[in-house]
Scaffold this active site. Structure first.
Site, short mmCIF file in Angstrom:
data_model
loop_
_atom_site.label_atom_id
_atom_site.label_comp_id
_atom_site.label_asym_id
_atom_site.label_seq_id
_atom_site.Cartn_x
_atom_site.Cartn_y
_atom_site.Cartn_z
N SER A 138 -7.02 -2.20 -14.10
CA SER A 138 -5.84 -3.02 -14.41
C SER A 138 -6.06 -3.77 -15.72
CB SER A 138 -5.60 -4.04 -13.29
OG SER A 138 -4.59 -4.96 -13.66
N TYR A 151 -8.73 -11.49 -8.07
CA TYR A 151 -8.16 -10.15 -8.31
C TYR A 151 -8.63 -9.63 -9.67
CZ TYR A 151 -4.98 -6.31 -9.24
OH TYR A 151 -4.48 -5.06 -9.56
P1 NDP Z 1 1.15 -0.59 -3.50
O1 NDP Z 1 1.04 -1.79 -2.67
O2 NDP Z 1 2.48 0.05 -3.68
O3 NDP Z 1 0.11 0.52 -3.03
C1 NDP Z 1 -1.21 0.17 -2.68
C2 NDP Z 1 -1.78 1.31 -1.87
O4 NDP Z 1 -3.15 0.97 -1.53
C3 NDP Z 1 -1.05 1.51 -0.56
O5 NDP Z 1 -1.02 2.88 -0.25
C4 NDP Z 1 -1.92 0.75 0.42
O6 NDP Z 1 -1.79 1.17 1.76
C5 NDP Z 1 -3.28 1.12 -0.12
N1 NDP Z 1 -4.32 0.28 0.44
C6 NDP Z 1 -4.47 -1.06 0.35
N2 NDP Z 1 -5.55 -1.45 1.04
C7 NDP Z 1 -6.09 -0.33 1.58
C8 NDP Z 1 -7.20 -0.08 2.41
N3 NDP Z 1 -8.00 -1.06 2.81
N4 NDP Z 1 -7.46 1.19 2.78
C9 NDP Z 1 -6.67 2.20 2.38
N5 NDP Z 1 -5.60 2.03 1.61
C10 NDP Z 1 -5.31 0.77 1.22
O7 NDP Z 1 0.59 -1.04 -4.94
P2 NDP Z 1 0.29 -0.19 -6.27
O8 NDP Z 1 0.69 1.20 -6.13
O9 NDP Z 1 0.83 -0.98 -7.38
O10 NDP Z 1 -1.29 -0.34 -6.32
C11 NDP Z 1 -2.16 0.76 -6.47
C12 NDP Z 1 -3.34 0.35 -7.33
O11 NDP Z 1 -2.87 0.01 -8.63
C13 NDP Z 1 -4.10 -0.88 -6.83
O12 NDP Z 1 -5.48 -0.65 -7.00
C14 NDP Z 1 -3.62 -2.00 -7.76
O13 NDP Z 1 -4.59 -3.01 -7.89
C15 NDP Z 1 -3.45 -1.21 -9.04
N6 NDP Z 1 -2.59 -1.81 -10.04
C16 NDP Z 1 -1.28 -2.13 -9.76
C17 NDP Z 1 -0.47 -2.68 -10.75
C18 NDP Z 1 0.93 -3.09 -10.50
O14 NDP Z 1 1.48 -3.87 -11.31
N7 NDP Z 1 1.59 -2.62 -9.46
C19 NDP Z 1 -1.00 -2.88 -12.11
C20 NDP Z 1 -2.38 -2.56 -12.27
C21 NDP Z 1 -3.13 -2.00 -11.28
P3 NDP Z 1 -0.91 0.33 2.83
O15 NDP Z 1 0.49 0.72 2.54
O16 NDP Z 1 -1.45 0.78 4.13
O17 NDP Z 1 -1.19 -1.11 2.56
C1 8X3 Z 2 -1.73 -5.57 -11.57
C2 8X3 Z 2 -1.15 -6.09 -12.83
O1 8X3 Z 2 -0.90 -8.15 -14.24
O2 8X3 Z 2 -0.06 -8.22 -11.97
O3 8X3 Z 2 -3.08 -5.32 -11.70
O4 8X3 Z 2 -2.41 -8.27 -12.39
S1 8X3 Z 2 -1.14 -7.76 -12.85
#
Ligand code: NDP
Ligand code: 8X3
Length: 250
Positions: A138, A151
């Protein structure tokens, strides 16, 4: 046919990666901890004509992850691409007021969960001399922002672990990519604010955020690059975002 395993494939970036890599010709191992949501993604994959299997486990549970991978039929065990995507943010409190349980969940999922999968999948890649690990880091890992503290630290760890792994496999053809998205509209903020939809919606107000598909395109680009090309790190921001804390809203 090449095989890609995506963690957290039930939502957002992970689901988009599963569908995008399926479109690129990969067969997909979609993993998640919620079997109902996983069924939904499997249906989407089936509708798109993809070959796919589902594995239900929580990345924090090392033994469950090991057993799930062992349950794969022999011909599915050669994993060419591992997308370490499962992750979350919880809360936006100052570091001196954060909740211990939230911190533990973030550290256990974003750092230790990623390590669990890396430790289980990468040895076979090294043995075969090829493979690709894509870690979803991220912009938050580049610098802390207000309330981001733990985070941000977990995503800084994702950067360091990606760099460390890249060094450790440099003598093989295994590639390591750290994709660092900025604002992506997924379930992320809803989870961060414990289901407070209005607060989650505010995060994306006045700016056109990225989508899961935008990030999946970057992942697909990295894994489809010629074998001698290693996309080590990619920072992907919305156009009106300059860093984790500079966002121009209109
Ligand atoms: P979502 O919440 O849409 O998706 C997160 C996914 O991770 C879900 O499928 C969730 O499953 C799964 N998950 C969480 N905890 C666990 C666990 N313990 N075991 C298995 N699966 C798990 O968010 P995003 O798609 O945005 O996030 C995906 C990745 O991208 C993360 O690592 C996040 O930190 C990163 N990210 C996101 C950004 C954003 O702005 N959205 C920006 C930068 C990075 P469940 O539905 O069961 O909770
Ligand atoms: C997710 C993006 O800027 O919300 O990693 O942390 S931010």
């Amino acid at each position: 046919m090449k095989t890609a395993l995506i963690t957290g494939a039930t939502s957002g970036i992970g689901r988009a990666c599963a569908l995008r890599l399926a479109r690129a010709g990969y067969r997909i191992i979609a993993t998640g901890r919620n079997s109902e949501k996983l069924d939904n993604v499997m249906q989407q994959l089936a509708d798109s004509g993809a070959e796919a299997r589902a594995l239900v486990f929580d990345v924090r549970d090392r033994e469950a992850a090991r057993l799930a991978l062992e349950s794969l039929p022999e011909e599915w065990r050669e994993i060419d691409v591992l997308v370490n995507n499962a992750g979350l943010a919880l809360g936006l409190e100052p570091e001196y007021e954060g909740l211990w349980e939230d911190w533990e969940t973030m550290i256990d999922t974003n750092i230790k969960g990623l390590l669990v999968m890396t430790r289980l999948v990468v040895p076979e890649m090294v043995k075969r001399g090829r493979g690709h690990v894509v870690n979803i880091g991220s912009v938050a890992g580049d610098a802390a922002y207000a309330g981001g503290n733990v985070y941000c630290a977990t995503k800084a760890a994702v950067k360091t672990l990606s760099d460390g792994l890249r060094i450790d496999v440099a003598g093989t053809s295994v590639r390591v990519t750290n994709v660092k998205p900025g604002l992506v509209e997924t379930n992320f903020s809803n989870v961060r604010f414990h289901g407070d939809d209005a607060r989650a919606d505010n995060v994306y107000k006045g700016i056109k955020p990225l989508t899961g598909d935008d990030i999946a395109d970057v992942v697909a680009y990295a894994v489809e690059a010629p074998e001698h090309v290693q996309i080590a790190e990619v920072l992907v921001l919305a156009t009106h975002q300059a860093s984790g804390s500079v966002i121009v809203r209109k």
